[in-house]
Design a protein around this motif. Structure first.
Motif, PDB file in Angstrom:
ATOM      1  N   LYS A 106      -7.938  -8.023   5.042  1.00 14.30           N
ATOM      2  CA  LYS A 106      -7.008  -6.894   5.161  1.00 14.30           C
ATOM      3  C   LYS A 106      -7.506  -5.726   4.325  1.00 14.30           C
ATOM      4  O   LYS A 106      -7.401  -4.579   4.726  1.00 14.30           O
ATOM      5  N   LYS A 107      -7.995  -6.025   3.130  1.00 16.59           N
ATOM      6  CA  LYS A 107      -8.362  -4.962   2.215  1.00 16.59           C
ATOM      7  C   LYS A 107      -9.363  -5.511   1.205  1.00 16.59           C
ATOM      8  O   LYS A 107      -9.289  -6.674   0.813  1.00 16.59           O
ATOM      9  N   GLU A 108     -10.249  -4.633   0.808  1.00 16.19           N
ATOM     10  CA  GLU A 108     -11.287  -5.054  -0.119  1.00 16.19           C
ATOM     11  C   GLU A 108     -11.195  -4.189  -1.360  1.00 16.19           C
ATOM     12  O   GLU A 108     -11.008  -2.976  -1.244  1.00 16.19           O
ATOM     13  N   HIS A 118      -2.358   0.319  -4.738  1.00 14.02           N
ATOM     14  CA  HIS A 118      -2.125  -1.048  -4.267  1.00 14.02           C
ATOM     15  C   HIS A 118      -1.535  -1.923  -5.372  1.00 14.02           C
ATOM     16  O   HIS A 118      -2.014  -1.890  -6.494  1.00 14.02           O
ATOM     17  N   GLU A 177       0.864  -1.164   0.000  1.00 16.41           N
ATOM     18  CA  GLU A 177       0.000   0.000   0.000  1.00 16.41           C
ATOM     19  C   GLU A 177       0.906   1.220   0.000  1.00 16.41           C
ATOM     20  O   GLU A 177       1.784   1.329   0.849  1.00 16.41           O
ATOM     21  N   PHE A 199     -10.492  -9.387  -3.057  1.00 20.88           N
ATOM     22  CA  PHE A 199     -10.142  -8.974  -1.690  1.00 20.88           C
ATOM     23  C   PHE A 199      -8.890  -9.692  -1.220  1.00 20.88           C
ATOM     24  O   PHE A 199      -8.464 -10.685  -1.803  1.00 20.88           O
TER      25      PHE A 199
END
Lengths: 72, 484
Positions: free
Chosen positions: B446-448, A40, A11, B455
Motif C-alpha cells: 500500500k505504501k512504502e 502518515h 493518510e 512498508f
C-alpha cells in the motif's frame, strides 16, 4: 527478524495529523501505534471510528461555519 | 432506465453454471423472455437469422452482415459476447474447419416453439377456468401492486425516518430479504437505510423489482430452492396477461412457495392464500418488457383520496423537484414516500397541500453522507427528478449547489485509511528491497516508507510465509557454512 504490527494506516494533511497527535496525547496514547511521518500514522484498528468521531468534533470547534440564513 | 434493470439480471444470469442454462432454456417462455429483454437489437437479428439454419454459421459470413466501420464492429462484438455469455450461441468449427457459430439447441428449439406455437409445454401459464365469485379488475390489481410495493419502499425509507409507516405491514420474510440485500441495516433494534438502500430507492420501479428479485434468487439458492424453478417462474410471469387469472395446477412446490413471497411483493395477487388460481399484477407482467411497471409512477400515497389533486400524478414521472441557487428546494408532491426520501438529505421547511419546501444544508447533506449515502447519489436523484421547468437549462441543477454538495462530502473525508500491517526491521537494504518488490508483485503493497525502512501491506498471510522462508533459507545457509 522483521516485525509486523496490525493497524489502520491513516493518510492525511500535516495539519490534520497534528490534531490526531494532540487527541492521542490527551487520551493516554490509546490511538496511535506508530507515528510514521508528517502525513502518515498507524492507528489501532479498533479505535479508528472513535478517532474519526473525535477528529470531526475537534474540527467542528476549529473550523468556523458560515452562518446559515434562516429567512424564508 | 431499463438498461440498469436488465443489466442486473444479466449479471446474475451470467454467473450461473451452464447446466442451469440448459434446463432454463427448456421453457419457451424463458427463451422468449431472454430474447426479448436481455439482448441488444443486433443480437436479436443474429439469433433470428440463425434460428432456422440447419448447419453452423461461418464466422466470416456473420462478419459480412455487419458494416466494417468501427462502431458497427464494436456493436457486433458486444452482441456476440452477450450471446455467448448467456450460452445462447457457441463457437464451433464448421464442416470445413472454419470458425463457425451455432445456437444452443435447447434455446433454439424453445424459441421456435415460443414464436410459432405448438407443443404442450404450458410454460406461458395455464389460464384458470374456475369461475370467480368476485371478478378482479385491472384497477384493483394496480392498486394492490402499488400498495404492496410502496409498503416495501416505505419500510426502506421509514427505517431512516421512524415517524413514517405505510398502512400495509411488510412481512417478516420481506424484511429479512431487505436486510440480506443490505438495503437496510440493523443497529440494535433500530433499522437504518444503507447506501444500497438509497441506490435502490433511486431506481425506477422495474429496476427496483429486479434488484429485489435478484436478492430473492440469491437467498432462494441458499434455501435449497431450485434456481431453475425460481427463474423460469419469473420469466413465465413476465409473459402472462394482466387481468387474467392463472391456475396453480402446473406449478412445482418451489413455485407454490414463491407465489406466497411474490404476493408479499405485490407481483401476484391471490384472492385467498389457499386459492388455486392467481392474478399477475402489472409489476409482474412488465418484468420482461419495457413498459412502465406501474401507471402513474409518481406514486400518490393516498391514491383514492388525493389522486385527482396531485399534479405529479399522471404526468408519468416528469420530475417534481426544483432546486434554486440558494440551496432552496421545492418539491411538488404530496406523497409521504417522496417527502421522506427528500428528508433523507434536506431539511424540510414547510408543507403545502401539493408542495414541500426544503433546504439543502451542510448539516443535512453530511447527515446523509454519514448514513452512507454519497453526494453523487443525491445529485443524481435531484437530476433525474428535476421539474420540467429546470430541464430547459443545461446543466439541469445549479452548478454551485452541485459543487457544494460534493465539497460537503469531501470535507467529511479528511483522512484516507487503509487497514493492514506495518512491517519494520526487515534487515539489510537488500532484504528490504526484495521484500517490498515481493509485496508489490502480490499486489498487497500500500505504501512504502523508504527513509525508515518500513512498508505497509494490506494482507499479511503471504508476507509472513515469505519472511519465514527467507529466514529458513538463511538458517540453512548458516548451518551449511558452519558445517564446511
Amino acid at each position: 527478524m522483521p516485525r509486523a504490527s496490525a493497524g489502520v494506516l491513516v493518510e492525511c494533511d500535516a495539519s490534520i495529523k497534528a490534531i490526531i497527535v494532540k487527541i492521542n496525547s490527551e487520551n493516554q496514547n490509546i490511538y496511535i501505534i506508530e507515528d510514521i511521518d508528517d502525513e502518515h500514522v498507524l492507528i489501532q484498528a479498533a479505535k479508528h471510528d472513535e478517532l474519526k468521531a473525535r477528529l470531526n468534533a475537534a474540527l467542528k470547534d476549529t473550523v468556523r461555519e458560515p452562518e446559515e440564513s434562516e429567512s424564508e | 432506465m431499463s438498461s440498469t434493470a436488465s443489466q442486473r439480471a444479466l449479471d446474475y444470469l451470467e454467473q450461473l453454471p451452464g447446466t442451469t442454462f440448459t434446463k432454463l432454456y427448456q421453457q419457451p417462455s424463458t427463451a422468449l423472455a431472454i430474447f426479448r429483454r436481455m439482448l441488444p437489437h443486433l443480437a436479436k437479428t443474429i439469433v433470428m437469422g440463425m434460428l432456422y439454419m440447419p448447419t453452423p454459421f461461418a464466422a466470416k459470413d456473420l462478419e459480412s452482415w455487419v458494416k466494417p466501420d468501427n462502431e458497427s464492429t464494436q456493436a457486433r462484438d458486444k452482441a456476440i459476447s452477450i450471446l455467448t455469455r448467456l450460452r445462447i450461441m457457441f463457437e464451433q468449427p464448421g464442416r470445413d474447419g472454419r470458425a463457425s457459430y451455432v445456437l444452443a439447441p435447447a434455446f433454439a428449439k424453445a424459441l421456435r416453439l415460443a414464436l410459432t406455437g405448438g407443443g404442450n409445454h404450458r410454460s406461458f401459464g395455464v389460464p384458470s377456468t374456475e369461475p370467480e365469485k368476485a371478478p378482479v379488475t385491472v384497477e384493483y390489481l394496480d392498486t394492490f401492486a402499488r400498495k404492496q410495493w410502496e409498503a416495501i419502499l416505505y419500510y426502506v425509507v421509514g427505517s431512516a425516518n421512524t415517524s413514517l409507516s405505510g398502512d400495509v405491514e411488510v412481512s417478516a420474510g420481506t424484511k429479512q430479504l431487505l436486510q440480506k440485500g443490505m438495503f437496510v441495516a440493523m443497529k440494535g433494534r433500530q433499522t437504518y437505510i444503507t447506501k444500497q438502500g438509497f441506490e435502490f430507492l433511486l431506481q425506477e420501479i422495474n429496476a427496483q423489482v429486479w434488484t429485489l428479485l435478484i436478492v430473492y434468487l440469491e437467498v432462494s439458492a441458499e434455501l435449497q430452492m431450485d434456481s431453475v424453478d425460481v427463474l423460469s417462474f419469473l420469466f413465465t410471469l413476465g409473459s402472462l396477461e394482466l387481468g387474467v387469472s392463472y391456475s396453480t395446477s402446473n406449478l412445482t412446490p418451489t413455485q407454490m412457495q414463491m407465489l406466497e413471497d411474490l404476493t408479499d411483493f405485490g407481483l401476484v395477487h391471490r384472492p385467498s392464500p389457499s386459492s388455486t388460481h392467481y392474478y399477475p399484477t402489472r409489476l409482474a407482467t412488465t418484468l420482461t418488457s419495457d413498459a412502465p411497471a406501474l401507471p402513474n409512477n409518481s406514486m400518490p400515497s393516498t391514491a383514492n383520496t388525493t389522486a385527482t389533486t396531485n399534479p405529479a400524478t399522471g404526468s408519468d414521472e416528469k420530475g417534481y423537484i426544483i432546486v434554486e441557487t440558494n440551496y432552496r428546494l421545492y418539491a411538488y408532491t404530496s406523497s409521504p414516500l417522496l417527502i421522506s426520501i427528500i428528508s433523507l438529505f434536506a431539511d424540510l421547511k414547510t408543507r403545502y397541500p401539493n408542495l414541500v419546501t426544503a433546504k439543502l444544508s451542510k448539516k443535512s447533506v453530511q447527515q446523509a453522507i454519514l448514513a452512507g449515502i454519497t453526494s453523487e447519489q443525491i445529485i443524481s436523484y435531484l437530476t433525474t427528478h428535476a421539474h420540467p421547468v429546470l430541464r430547459h437549462a443545461t446543466p439541469i441543477l445549479p452548478p454551485t449547489v452541485v459543487d457544494q454538495i460534493r465539497l460537503w462530502q469531501l470535507e467529511g473525508e479528511r483522512m484516507v485509511a487503509h487497514s493492514g500491517f506495518l512491517i519494520k526491521d526487515v534487515g539489510s537494504a537488500e532484504d528490504y528491497e526484495r521484500a517490498v518488490r515481493y509485496a508489490e508483485a502480490l499486489g498487497v503493497l500500500k505504501k512504502e516508507f523508504r527513509a525508515k525502512g518500513w512498508f505497509f501491506v494490506s494482507r499479511m498471510d503471504q508476507m509472513s510465509n515469505y519472511f519465514k522462508s527467507v529466514s529458513a533459507r538463511r538458517r540453512e545457509a548458516q548451518l551449511a557454512g558452519r558445517g564446511a
